[in-house]
Design an enzyme around this catalytic site. Structure first.
Site, PDB file in Angstrom:
ATOM      1  N   HIS A 223       1.020  -1.170   0.081  1.00  0.00           N
ATOM      2  CA  HIS A 223       0.054   0.122   0.098  1.00  0.00           C
ATOM      3  C   HIS A 223       0.841   1.228  -0.049  1.00  0.00           C
ATOM      4  CE1 HIS A 223       0.671  -0.280   4.398  1.00  0.00           C
ATOM      5  NE2 HIS A 223       0.755   0.883   4.415  1.00  0.00           N
ATOM      6  N   ASP A 252      -0.084  -7.793   0.837  1.00  0.00           N
ATOM      7  CA  ASP A 252       0.303  -6.219   1.078  1.00  0.00           C
ATOM      8  C   ASP A 252       1.664  -6.086   1.153  1.00  0.00           C
ATOM      9  OD1 ASP A 252       0.552  -3.608   1.650  1.00  0.00           O
ATOM     10  OD2 ASP A 252      -0.162  -3.528   3.564  1.00  0.00           O
ATOM     11  N   GLY A 328       3.296   5.826   9.498  1.00  0.00           N
ATOM     12  CA  GLY A 328       4.496   6.038   8.958  1.00  0.00           C
ATOM     13  C   GLY A 328       5.572   4.684   9.245  1.00  0.00           C
ATOM     14  N   SER A 330       4.495   2.055   8.438  1.00  0.00           N
ATOM     15  CA  SER A 330       4.154   0.770   7.359  1.00  0.00           C
ATOM     16  C   SER A 330       5.476   0.427   6.319  1.00  0.00           C
ATOM     17  CB  SER A 330       3.229   1.740   6.120  1.00  0.00           C
ATOM     18  OG  SER A 330       1.979   1.558   6.731  1.00  0.00           O
ATOM     19  N   SER A 345       1.938  -3.960   7.660  1.00  0.00           N
ATOM     20  CA  SER A 345       0.937  -3.702   7.006  1.00  0.00           C
ATOM     21  C   SER A 345      -0.091  -2.525   7.474  1.00  0.00           C
ATOM     22  CB  SER A 345       0.099  -4.909   6.571  1.00  0.00           C
ATOM     23  OG  SER A 345      -1.069  -4.659   5.803  1.00  0.00           O
TER      24      SER A 345
END
Length: 376
Positions: A223, A252, A328, A330, A345
């Site tokens: 993402h 993801d 942030g 991620s 994720s």
């Protein structure tokens, strides 16, 4: 900033050691030890011993799974990491479980049945009912997964969707005692953040965190960017380009192919530490996460193969943890000892009140894009 230095900064809180599992456990980075003390209440000796036991548990569980065959109903390590539990549907298999070095737990529901029910849910278009009544209870099915310890399919739902979740369980053929609906207060969200700061930026706007260095770049969350998106430092220096990305759907995950002339390392800043591999830790095992917003936090694995319903769409095959994370973080690293586990994720909560965070298993990323973790 060249990629080598950038990845070293990103990896500053990754686990240490390049060698055998026991050696790796005995060389945990001080920041990891501090996080495990804060989040798990373990001193340095307890933390290194637990990580070593959990690495050894992987082989014990696999041996028990092979010997018990269709009667195997899942496995997990105890909260303190001291015992390995193997669920079986046939008590006659108890001796085989004990011979493998684990404690047998007799359960009613086969793992196959629960996993097939979850797979059936994955094939249903779960309508997230909407309401215009501001006084109505919040609705939505947040996630679902097989909880091997409770021997049930767990469906997490907002208060207004409990009945909906129960209906879904019945729709895939589960009866009372085979599923549980757990009420949660918020839907999970992905953790990208549009604001200034380090680690890496996507198209010079959204910020995410580096997952793990591979021999031709690094991996992160899907993402965070789509194929063709640029990855840069805060100063705008090129780090690479998204070569592959999957989100939402079956994963993801993303692979960022580094700019020409870059070199790659998983070295920890100021040390000679390395990730040694990607052996998957069991349910109940300790796990830590590094992210560019919050740094290092630790917790435990709660479930494998979870399905999560984000606003952008459903994602299958994620691992659920009780580790916190914030926007942030991620794409950042999840690891157990010196073993890479996955990339962050999304989830719910925060690192002040605690939360639930899901990660994309790293081995699927490596196999999908034909990548190899950096080990030197």
């Amino acid at each position: 900033m060249e990629l080598t230095k950038f990845l070293a900064v990103m990896a500053a809180v990754l686990p240490v050691a390049y060698g055998a599992p026991v050696e790796a456990a005995n060389q945990l980075h001080p920041e990891i030890l501090a996080a495990m003390k804060r989040d798990l209440g373990l001193d340095a000796e307890q933390a290194t011993a637990r990580v070593a036991r959990e690495l050894a548990a992987t082989d014990v569980i696999e041996n028990a799974r092979r010997s018990t065959g269709d009667d195997f109903a899942g496995a997990w390590v105890a909260r303190d990491g001291a015992a390995i539990h193997v669920a079986i549907t046939n008590e006659a298999r108890a001796a085989e479980v004990e011979a493998a070095g684990a404690t047998p737990v007799f359960v009613r529901n086969s793992l196959t049945k629960l996993e097939q029910a979850k797979l059936a849910l994955d094939g249903i278009d779960i309508d997230q009912v909407q309401t215009l009544d501001s006084t109505a209870e919040a609705v939505g099915v947040a996630a679902y997964f097989v909880d091997v310890a409770s021997n049930k399919l767990v469906i997490e739902a907002l208060p207004g969707s409990v009945a909906h979740a129960e209906g879904l369980a019945a729709q895939v053929g589960l009866a009372d005692g085979e599923f549980e609906v757990v009420t949660v207060q918020e839907m999970p969200t992905t953790l990208a953040l549009i604001r200034g700061g380090d680690p890496y930026y996507i198209n010079r706007s959204a910020r995410c965190s580096v997952g793990f260095a591979v021999t031709t770049g690094f991996v992160s969350a899907g993402h965070c960017g789509t194929s063709g998106s640029s990855a840069t430092t805060s100063a705008g220096a090129a780090l690479g380009t998204f070569s592959g990305s999957v989100f939402p759907g079956s994963a993801d995950m993303s692979y960022i192919r580094a700019a020409s002339g870059s070199t790659y390392t998983n070295a920890i800043a100021g040390a000679s530490a390395r990730i040694t591999g990607s052996t998957v830790t069991a349910v109940g095992g300790s796990i830590c996460r590094s992210g560019s917003t919050t740094g290092v936090f630790c917790g435990s694995v709660r479930a494998l193969g979870a399905t999560v319903n984000y606003a952008e769409g459903r994602v299958t095959g994620l691992t659920q943890t009780n580790v916190c994370a914030e926007p942030g973080d991620s794409g950042g690293s999840f690891y157990s000892g010196a073993q890479a586990q996955g990339v962050t994720s999304g989830g719910s909560g925060n690192c002040n009140s605690g939360g639930t965070t899901y990660f994309q298993p790293v081995n699927e990323i490596l196999s999908t894009y034909g990548l190899t973790l950096v080990r030197s």
